[in-house]
Scaffold this motif. Structure first.
Motif, short mmCIF file in Angstrom:
data_model
loop_
_atom_site.label_atom_id
_atom_site.label_comp_id
_atom_site.label_asym_id
_atom_site.label_seq_id
_atom_site.Cartn_x
_atom_site.Cartn_y
_atom_site.Cartn_z
N ARG A 1 35.04 76.96 21.15
CA ARG A 1 36.31 77.24 20.49
C ARG A 1 36.21 76.97 18.98
NH1 ARG A 1 36.68 76.82 25.40
NH2 ARG A 1 38.31 77.78 26.68
N SER B 1 41.50 70.85 17.68
CA SER B 1 42.35 72.01 17.45
C SER B 1 42.36 72.35 15.96
CB SER B 1 43.76 71.70 17.96
OG SER B 1 44.58 72.83 17.87
N GLN C 1 39.50 74.27 14.37
CA GLN C 1 39.41 75.72 14.56
C GLN C 1 40.10 76.49 13.45
OE1 GLN C 1 40.52 76.97 18.59
NE2 GLN C 1 40.37 74.85 19.24
N ARG C 2 40.83 75.79 12.61
CA ARG C 2 41.60 76.45 11.55
C ARG C 2 41.48 75.69 10.23
NH1 ARG C 2 44.30 77.32 16.24
NH2 ARG C 2 44.88 75.13 16.24
#
Lengths: 484, 424
Positions: free
Chosen positions: A171, A375, A378-379
């Motif tokens: 991911r 999380s 990923q950005r």
């Protein structure tokens, strides 16, 4: 098992030959290997009893994946080395960036990709990750990031906790992340060694290890250690500081004993201590210090401790108050690994501001967008965008060319890998990300990701979407346009 | 230090700039309740929207806000926050969202009774266009009752805080709620609802002490009556497909209105949720199989649900601070990510405005730009979901609150190091 033994023997033999003259002391350095006997040689004393600088008992087994010459042209290139190149092109060949510019020579055998409307950046580097050591799906069984049994655990190595089948790795790859520093958690004053990984499928963590990357040492200030050890101590910040200093006093004595013995080999070797060995390597400059520290005043104290014992702090991590001591960080060339806008989750994080990165940049600090979160990692492009635009709101001119560095060449520097990765320049590793649009737009996604020239993720091709062993059967498979 | 204190006091005194009639003109207006209006006008009087359209006459004397080239939307609604009830996550004295309850049941707890309108996290949320929040309690099996409030000035005499707007519960797995298995957890919830029903029809006998023992306190059983009557929705957080189905079955069995929270695997039962008209509150940035109950978590969830006809509200629930009060403001980026993963832009805007308003019974009051609604209006420099866009004007009840955030005051202080701090 037989083939493994043979392969290991071959590797050991290869290391007997001298490395290229340009090779700096790294874990693959010849002096390190010289002290390592061939595995299982009968009657050999075993290097395990000796404390050797740059020893590498768990060497990288990574080999670049199969690749073909690839040209991406007609694309906007944010190089992290100079100004953005509009309508540019790159050539990836034999794992390296062979050419980059407004025009390039297209090799006859190359796969040519039209990048119209798309953006190319260096692979994203997250210098604060816990992938693998806090693997999904979580729970006690996979909680391997904090050896919270002692406030000082320099003897643990994060790589021994990394589960290569953590579904968070692919991911992150889909978010453009090509290199990760996996750190132990922050329960301890001194939490152990980090490991730098390439974000690639592998059966063992060694298959992911970045060849030649230095180790890092995780240290932590403030609330976490004093909370975790409130009953046995340290229970206060002054207890924390006493803990660091005590450890360094012991480490310095250990370093002297071993440096002397390694130089003259006289008499019985001193006894080996895994924890002291790691700290001694920091004092020798072979391991880089990554220091979790929120408050500005505590960063100032940690800088003093580093001076007292003669080591350098490579990066302050989390640093929500780094902007308050930006001048001190700039003076000592300490980078700041921070978030764009996470704060208020504990007392030492209440002064978090979105302008942190911009104010640091203005003061001349090397700024790094880190995640500490599977999380958020990923950005990192979106996080950098928020911080960039906040800078502009404050009247600090942060360009996209500045902000791209926050997640590429600057973290590469924090890992001492900025000669190999972190920018799109001829000769560097071909770690690149093709984005569907400007990476600072909320709507853009990583479309394709290459590591060492090999295509490892393609959003439009489910066959090019790495699935960990864990995911098979448990997690619904990806679709075109991908659930990644 | 003295000068610093004075400077801070002065900036705090900036206060509220108000006007009776405001005309926001020239912008592209996204009313949510209808198609976008180019070169539109939003006319506000006495805190209410009085007209929205392309040809609205601006009365003489109205305060004009030139929105030419700007985007005008309703104020954003964040449907699941703990703003005002958690100030600093790890400082227990500032945590008022997690009741102990009795045996994991806290139905009678009205979370808003601990709400702090002076939370320093309200201004940053409002400053970025969030004008309404739903304040949701957490923890246990039944966490308590949620409230809705506009983020108006703390000294406002017309506080909009209103509760309850939902009863909050969770079906989180086999180890939650003091039980040993999923079936036991669902059974416990069923027993509670059955006892509440019994209490509702035997209240006098219960008060006389002439009724069988019930599984919860009188206050909790009383608090569940509007749920059973269908007047108060029950917001149940559940991630695994089977847990979502269990929640649907309970809703059918007891006739309550269900709102599904989180719903990692809701996309797997999107058609059933649509058929049962159960709305879903979920995020768009979470794709990690973070537990065995959330193996099917994916970023397309919100878009897939919407495509199936489910009403969706978007919140931040991907971890990494997304769900925390500090970043209630980031809901617009969550909506942008929903668009990146398949939701239409219009649906995403609805998911952070009218959809949550309607879920919590505030659809007639807020959530869209229509005559008669409370004038919660935002003028954006561009697409509100984009990272580079700023909220240039934020009206709450027709008033623009100019209060600087604590974060801005810190930025101002450190932009140039103050003389007192020059010495290391």
């Amino acid at each position: 098992m037989r083939s493994f033994v043979l392969a290991l023997a071959a590797t050991t033999a290869a290391c007997a030959s001298a490395p290229p003259a340009s090779t700096r002391p790294t874990p693959s350095d010849s002096t390190a290997r010289a002290a390592m006997p061939a595995a299982g040689t009968p009657g050999s004393p075993g290097a395990g009893a000796l404390s050797t600088p740059n020893a590498d008992p768990f060497p990288s087994t990574y080999k670049p994946f199969a690749s073909r010459a690839t040209v991406i042209r007609n694309v906007t290139i944010m190089t992290a080395a100079g100004p953005t190149i509009r309508n540019g092109a790159v050539v990836l060949r034999d794992g390296k960036i062979a050419a980059v510019g407004a025009t390039v020579d297209v090799p006859a055998d190359a796969l040519v990709i039209d990048g119209a409307g798309k953006f190319l950046t260096p692979g994203i580097i997250d210098d604060h990750s816990h992938l693998g050591v806090y693997a999904a799906p979580g729970g006690q069984a996979l909680s391997d990031g904090n050896e919270a049994t002692n406030p000082t655990t320099p003897y643990v190595w994060a790589e021994h906790s990394v589960w290569p089948q953590d579904p968070q790795f692919p991911r992150n790859l889909a978010g453009g992340v090509t290199t990760l520093q996996i750190l132990p958690g922050s329960a301890n004053l001194i939490g152990g060694r980090s490991v730098v990984l390439k974000n690639v499928p592998a059966r063992t963590v060694q298959g992911m290890k970045f060849p030649g990357a230095k180790y890092g040492l995780k240290m932590a200030c403030g609330e976490n250690p004093k909370r975790v050890y409130s009953t046995r101590g340290p229970a206060t910040r002054m207890g924390n500081v006493a803990g660091y200093r005590t450890a360094w006093i012991n480490a310095e004595a250990y370093r002297r004993r071993w440096d002397k013995w390694n130089a003259d080999k006289k008499g019985d070797p001193p006894s080996r201590d895994l924890g002291m060995e790691t700290l001694a390597e920091v004092l020798r400059g072979n391991i880089l210090v990554h220091n979790h520290c929120y408050r500005g005043d505590e960063m100032a104290q940690m800088i003093d401790i580093a001076r007292e014992f003669g080591y350098r702090i490579r990066s302050f991590h989390h640093g929500v108050e780094a902007y308050k001591v930006a001048d001190l960080l700039a003076r000592d060339s300490i980078s700041a690994s921070v978030w764009s806008d996470w704060g208020a989750f504990k007392m030492e994080a209440i002064d978090a501001i979105r302008g942190n990165m911009a104010l640091l940049q203005k003061a001349g600090v090397r700024v790094i967008m880190h995640s500490d979160d599977p999380s958020g990692s990923q950005r990192l492009n979106q996080e950098a965008a928020k911080a960039m635009y906040e800078g502009r709101r404050l009247g600090i001119d942060i360009s996209e060319d500045d902000a791209i560095k926050w997640m590429t060449i600057n973290p590469a520097w924090a890992l001492d890998l900025d000669k190999q990765i972190g920018s799109i320049e001829t000769g560097k590793n071909a770690d690149v990300v093709l984005w569907t649009g400007n990476p600072f737009s909320v709507y853009s996604k990583a479309e394709r990701v290459w590591i060492d020239g090999a295509l490892l993720f393609d959003r439009n091709d489910p066959k090019q979407q790495w699935r960990t062993d864990f995911e098979i059967g448990f997690v619904p498979p990806p679709t075109v346009g991908g659930s990644r | 230090m003295r000068t610093l204190v004075i400077a801070a006091a002065v900036s705090l005194g900036a206060g509220v700039a108000g006007a009776q009639t405001i005309a926001i003109t020239g912008g592209t207006v996204y009313p949510v309740s209808g198609p976008k209006i180019e070169n539109g006008t939003v006319l506000v009087r006495d805190g209410k929207v009085v007209a929205v359209g392309a040809n609205v006459a601006v009365p003489a004397g109205a305060q004009r806000v030139n929105a030419t080239g700007k985007w005008v939307t309703p104020g954003l609604v964040n449907a699941a926050t703990q703003i005002g009830v958690v100030e600093i996550g790890a400082v227990n004295d500032t945590r008022d969202a997690f009741a102990r309850g009795r045996d994991q049941i806290a139905a009678s707890v009205r979370v808003w009774e601990g709400f702090n309108p002076r939370s320093v996290l309200i201004a940053p949320a409002r400053e970025e266009g969030v004008t309404t929040v739903v304040v949701v309690p957490g923890g246990g099996l039944v966490s308590g009752q949620a409230a809705i409030t506009d983020l108006d000035a703390p000294e406002s005499s017309v506080r909009s805080l209103h509760g309850p707007v939902a009863m909050v519960a969770e079906i989180g797995g086999s180890q939650q709620g003091g039980v040993g298995s999923r079936a036991e957890l669902i059974g416990k919830l069923r027993e509670l609802l059955a006892d509440a029903r019994f209490y509702g029809t035997n209240r006098a006998a219960f008060d006389r002490g002439d009724a069988r023992a019930l599984s919860a306190s009188r206050a909790d059983l009383a608090a569940l009556q509007p749920v059973l009557a269908g007047t108060l929705p029950m917001l149940i957080s559940a991630d695994r497909e089977s847990d979502i189905v269990a929640a649907l079955d309970l809703a059918k069995e007891f006739g309550f209105r269900l709102i599904l929270g989180d719903g990692a695997e809701a996309w797997m039962v999107a058609d059933r949720l649509a058929a049962a008209k159960v709305p879903v509150i979920t995020g768009a940035m979470n794709n990690i199989p973070s537990g065995f109950e959330a193996l099917g978590k994916r970023q397309e969830n919100a878009g897939l649900l919407r495509k199936a006809g489910v009403s969706v509200a978007i919140i931040g629930n991907a971890g990494g601070g997304d769900e925390e009060a500090f970043n209630v403001r980031n809901i617009r980026y969550e909506a942008g990510n929903a668009v990146a993963y398949g939701m239409s832009w219009d649906d995403a805007l609805r998911a952070v405005t009218l959809a949550p308003a309607q879920m919590f019974g505030a659809g007639a009051r807020i959530g869209s730009l229509e005559a008669g609604k409370v004038a919660n209006v935002v003028v954006w420099s561009g697409d509100p979901f984009e990272l580079g866009t700023r909220a240039e004007h934020v009206f709450v009840g027709g008033r623009e609150i100019m209060e600087p955030t604590r974060q801005q005051m810190l930025e101002d202080r450190y932009k140039t190091l103050p003389p007192e701090y020059r010495q290391r």
